[in-house]
Motif scaffolding. Sequence first.
Motif, mmCIF file in Angstrom:
data_model
loop_
_atom_site.group_PDB
_atom_site.id
_atom_site.type_symbol
_atom_site.label_atom_id
_atom_site.label_comp_id
_atom_site.label_asym_id
_atom_site.label_seq_id
_atom_site.Cartn_x
_atom_site.Cartn_y
_atom_site.Cartn_z
ATOM 1 N N ASN A 80 88.292 47.694 87.173
ATOM 2 C CA ASN A 80 87.424 47.030 88.154
ATOM 3 C C ASN A 80 87.981 47.366 89.537
ATOM 4 O O ASN A 80 88.968 46.781 89.960
ATOM 5 C CB ASN A 80 87.385 45.517 87.930
ATOM 6 N N THR A 155 75.896 50.896 83.566
ATOM 7 C CA THR A 155 75.733 50.375 84.927
ATOM 8 C C THR A 155 74.597 51.059 85.663
ATOM 9 O O THR A 155 73.982 50.461 86.527
ATOM 10 C CB THR A 155 76.994 50.602 85.770
ATOM 11 N N LYS A 173 83.884 39.888 93.000
ATOM 12 C CA LYS A 173 83.245 41.195 92.942
ATOM 13 C C LYS A 173 82.256 41.256 94.089
ATOM 14 O O LYS A 173 81.295 40.501 94.150
ATOM 15 C CB LYS A 173 82.531 41.388 91.599
ATOM 16 N N ASP A 207 74.591 45.771 79.508
ATOM 17 C CA ASP A 207 74.471 45.746 80.972
ATOM 18 C C ASP A 207 73.150 46.414 81.373
ATOM 19 O O ASP A 207 72.398 45.874 82.191
ATOM 20 C CB ASP A 207 75.672 46.461 81.598
ATOM 21 N N HIS A 275 73.722 38.200 86.504
ATOM 22 C CA HIS A 275 74.629 39.041 87.289
ATOM 23 C C HIS A 275 75.470 38.233 88.274
ATOM 24 O O HIS A 275 76.621 38.589 88.525
ATOM 25 C CB HIS A 275 73.871 40.170 87.986
ATOM 26 N N ALA A 278 78.182 37.060 86.040
ATOM 27 C CA ALA A 278 79.054 38.164 85.604
ATOM 28 C C ALA A 278 79.951 38.625 86.747
ATOM 29 O O ALA A 278 81.136 38.927 86.534
ATOM 30 C CB ALA A 278 78.205 39.325 85.083
ATOM 31 N N HIS A 279 79.407 38.650 87.961
ATOM 32 C CA HIS A 279 80.221 39.091 89.102
ATOM 33 C C HIS A 279 81.365 38.113 89.390
ATOM 34 O O HIS A 279 82.344 38.477 90.047
ATOM 35 C CB HIS A 279 79.338 39.249 90.351
ATOM 36 N N THR A 282 84.130 38.307 85.784
ATOM 37 C CA THR A 282 85.063 39.425 85.627
ATOM 38 C C THR A 282 86.354 39.226 86.423
ATOM 39 O O THR A 282 87.436 39.299 85.841
ATOM 40 C CB THR A 282 84.376 40.755 85.959
ATOM 41 N N HIS A 288 84.796 41.892 80.544
ATOM 42 C CA HIS A 288 84.059 43.115 80.847
ATOM 43 C C HIS A 288 82.680 42.755 81.422
ATOM 44 O O HIS A 288 82.021 41.830 80.933
ATOM 45 C CB HIS A 288 83.916 43.937 79.562
ATOM 46 N N HIS A 289 82.238 43.516 82.435
ATOM 47 C CA HIS A 289 80.981 43.191 83.130
ATOM 48 C C HIS A 289 79.778 43.121 82.173
ATOM 49 O O HIS A 289 78.993 42.162 82.208
ATOM 50 C CB HIS A 289 80.722 44.230 84.225
ATOM 51 N N ASN A 293 77.537 39.766 81.009
ATOM 52 C CA ASN A 293 76.074 39.676 81.084
ATOM 53 C C ASN A 293 75.467 39.340 79.735
ATOM 54 O O ASN A 293 74.569 38.501 79.628
ATOM 55 C CB ASN A 293 75.492 41.009 81.571
#
Length: 394
Positions: A80, A155, A173, A207, A275, A278-279, A282, A288-289, A293
Amino acid sequence: MAYFDLPDAPGVTELAWPTRVVLGPGALARLPAELERLAIRRPLVVTDAGVVRSGIVARVHAVLTRADVAFARFEDVQPNPTDRDADAGLAAYRAGGCDGLVAVGGGSSIDAAKLVQLLVTHPPPLSRYDDAAGGDRLVTANLPPLVAIPTTAGTGSEVGRSGVAILPDTGRKTVIFSPHLLPRAAICDPELTLGLPPHLTAATGMDAFTHGFEAYVAAGFHPLADAVGLDAVRRAARSLPRAVRTPGDLAARTDMMIAAMEGAMAFQKGLGAAHALAHALTPITGLHHGLANAIVLPAVAELVRPAAQGRLAAVAVAMGEPPGRGEDALAAAAVERIRALVREVGLPARLRDAGVREEDLPRVAAKAFEDASHRTSPRPCAEADLLALARAAW
Ligand SMILES: [Zn+2]
């Protein structure tokens, strides 16, 4: 909704669909031609240790060497990226006398390359360009050219206009967004994803699915993004389980590479609460992104269902649900299909099963609320809503 109502022309919008994509098995061989087209004589190849170990970087080097293209290397991108990756990459760019970049990898390598690209011509710190604080206005077109070569189908950063990094100034993030950060070409070669192990295929693929889903149901007007986002949902739903079960299935890998590209093209419309969470998950929990999600998405789909019933019904049909029932029944079926997809690709259903501690959830919700992604959610989210989502997913 800044992207849809122009400040000086309410009700008028601007749509852009500019990415040049070279797609298909064997597309990597087209790299020298793309560099020549962009007048890149000496690229910095940006990647990470995992991609080096996979042997893919050696294949890229071989293609460049055969075409007599000299290049410099930066191979230390962290999983990351942080400001340290951007600074070290910038030093390698300057030391190598480079005039462009080739990013090889998943979202981390491609995002890190975008941040290096930005710092070549823009003053630090990176937090100046935080999209949540209006930093997009500071990014100009004066950037060296970047060619992106994805090695995961997830991504979609290769066709995206943002770079994401964990920054010390923001502690989360941080999304750095500008149309100028769009790679000048994406080389999407599904053969590069054949060696991706099942758990990474599943997490990165979810993702891509989440991008398609959140963009399609996002508030705002973008008929191109809607069509492409829904197609990403359709392709990921039908091909991700196959790519996980049979890693060498090139047709499934190709479908997933298209889904990843489409998901990221679509999310220029906006994302949603999955999102935003998720942001935050992480950097706080190390999750893991794509996995983050995948785990929160069923709860998010349930939350937005009343506000986006027609859209969820279309998602259900795209995922294989027979049409012809009432919209409300189909919308409910979409939530169940998403839950089943996460299970089918072998990912955990609950945050607690992925090692997240309950006491971290309030901090996750607070950070998620600061993230701009939830602002396009079809159902507006307060911090309490994000906490309720995190608890539901826990
Ligand atoms: Zn994502």
